[in-house]
Write an enzyme that holds these catalytic residues in place. Structure first.
Site, mmCIF file in Angstrom:
data_model
loop_
_atom_site.group_PDB
_atom_site.id
_atom_site.type_symbol
_atom_site.label_atom_id
_atom_site.label_comp_id
_atom_site.label_asym_id
_atom_site.label_seq_id
_atom_site.Cartn_x
_atom_site.Cartn_y
_atom_site.Cartn_z
ATOM 1 N N ASN A 8 0.863 -1.187 0.000
ATOM 2 C CA ASN A 8 0.000 0.000 0.000
ATOM 3 C C ASN A 8 0.898 1.235 0.000
ATOM 4 O OD1 ASN A 8 -1.836 2.015 0.461
ATOM 5 N ND2 ASN A 8 -2.401 1.356 2.527
ATOM 6 N N HIS A 93 -9.852 1.171 4.563
ATOM 7 C CA HIS A 93 -8.606 1.439 5.298
ATOM 8 C C HIS A 93 -8.873 2.442 6.414
ATOM 9 C CE1 HIS A 93 -4.565 2.714 6.249
ATOM 10 N NE2 HIS A 93 -4.147 1.598 5.679
ATOM 11 N N GLU A 95 -7.301 4.895 7.425
ATOM 12 C CA GLU A 95 -7.077 6.306 7.053
ATOM 13 C C GLU A 95 -8.277 6.863 6.284
ATOM 14 O OE1 GLU A 95 -3.250 5.655 5.267
ATOM 15 O OE2 GLU A 95 -2.469 5.159 7.257
ATOM 16 N N GLU A 163 -5.907 -4.825 10.602
ATOM 17 C CA GLU A 163 -4.943 -3.739 10.761
ATOM 18 C C GLU A 163 -5.266 -2.929 12.019
ATOM 19 O OE1 GLU A 163 -2.679 -2.534 7.066
ATOM 20 O OE2 GLU A 163 -4.506 -1.371 7.066
ATOM 21 N N SER A 201 2.818 -1.700 10.578
ATOM 22 C CA SER A 201 4.264 -1.694 10.877
ATOM 23 C C SER A 201 4.934 -3.038 10.571
ATOM 24 C CB SER A 201 4.514 -1.282 12.330
ATOM 25 O OG SER A 201 4.108 0.063 12.523
HETATM 26 P P1 PGA Z 1 2.364 0.599 7.707
HETATM 27 O O1 PGA Z 1 0.943 0.752 7.023
HETATM 28 O O2 PGA Z 1 2.975 -0.686 7.196
HETATM 29 O O3 PGA Z 1 3.144 1.790 7.279
HETATM 30 O O4 PGA Z 1 2.143 0.537 9.184
HETATM 31 C C1 PGA Z 1 0.102 -0.346 6.820
HETATM 32 C C2 PGA Z 1 -1.199 0.098 6.190
HETATM 33 O O5 PGA Z 1 -1.688 1.182 6.539
HETATM 34 O O6 PGA Z 1 -1.770 -0.586 5.344
#
Ligand code: PGA
Length: 239
Positions: A8, A93, A95, A163, A201
């Site tokens: 992503n 997601h 976000e 997530e 992460s």
């Molecule tokens: P990250 O993001 O690996 O930077 O923690 C994962 C994601 O938001 O899909």
């Protein structure tokens, strides 16, 4: 089930040239049998090479709208993505939920539309730090998965991504043990044929544990997917 590794890229990289270079670097290092989906921003979907030459990489998008077309300024439909050669789309997601106000209802509509257009869905689910701290994690995961998949009868093209919001982009990845518990919660809602991925992460030093110890069927990788060497190590660790 072969593990699925998803990159992503979020709102990166800043230029077309960088997107092409990043894509090429990932493609070059990829093990032959790996199943890897790269999700660039909309703008780079048409310029990164999978469309011209698959080379083991599958193209995914980070979002789509739930209408077919019309007066929806700034939106992109599932059909448009499909027409471009996109095979997967990330929906829900955290976000999108946080910055763009996406509710479970909106996410459910998007999932249905994406499936109807013939796309495979990477459906993201996860609790916030506060929800985890007050012991509501299980409840939140159950609500998100239930509402997101309401009246979706064909789960064949769904991949669920667990997530935890507190683990995204923080370096504070969820332990394999805790991930396993959450996967077990989600597994009650989807059959063994549906992949459940872990994201938050992910780095090459922890990635293998999610597959082997937590029982995840793949990984959703944000920050680390912008570094081709690191991303390839992650892909290899999932094999
Ligand atoms: P990250 O993001 O690996 O930077 O923690 C994962 C994601 O938001 O899909």
């Amino acid at each position: 089930m072969k593990p699925l590794v998803v990159a992503n890229w979020k709102m990166n990289p800043a230029s077309k040239k960088e997107a092409e270079d990043l894509f090429e670097a990932i493609k070059k290092g990829l093990p032959a049998q790996a199943e890897v989906v790269v999700c660039p921003p909309f703008t780079w979907l048409a310029v990164v090479p999978p469309q011209r030459d698959g080379g083991g990489l599958i193209l995914g998008a980070q979002n789509c709208f739930y209408e077919d077309g019309g007066a929806f300024t700034g939106e992109v439909s599932a059909e448009m993505l499909k027409d471009l050669g996109v095979q997967y789309v990330i929906i829900g997601h955290s976000e999108r939920r946080k910055y763009f106000g996406e509710t479970d209802e909106v996410i459910n509509k998007k999932i249905k539309k994406a499936l109807g257009a013939g796309l495979k869905v990477i459906f993201c689910i996860g609790e916030t730090e506060d929800e985890r701290n007050v012991g509501k994690k299980k409840e939140v995961l159950e609500k998100q998965v239930k509402k997101g998949l309401e009246d979706v009868d064909n789960l064949e093209n769904i991949n669920v991504a667990y997530e935890p919001v507190w683990a995204i982009g923080t370096g504070n990845n969820c332990s394999a043990e805790e991930t396993k518990e959450s996967i077990d919660v989600l597994r009650k809602f989807v059959s063994e044929n549906t992949r459940i991925l872990y994201g938050g992460s992910v780095k090459s030093k922890n990635s293998g544990d999610y597959i082997r110890k937590a029982g995840a069927n793949g990984l959703l990788v944000g920050g680390a997917s912008l570094n081709p060497e690191e991303f390839i190590k992650i892909v290899k660790s999932a094999e």
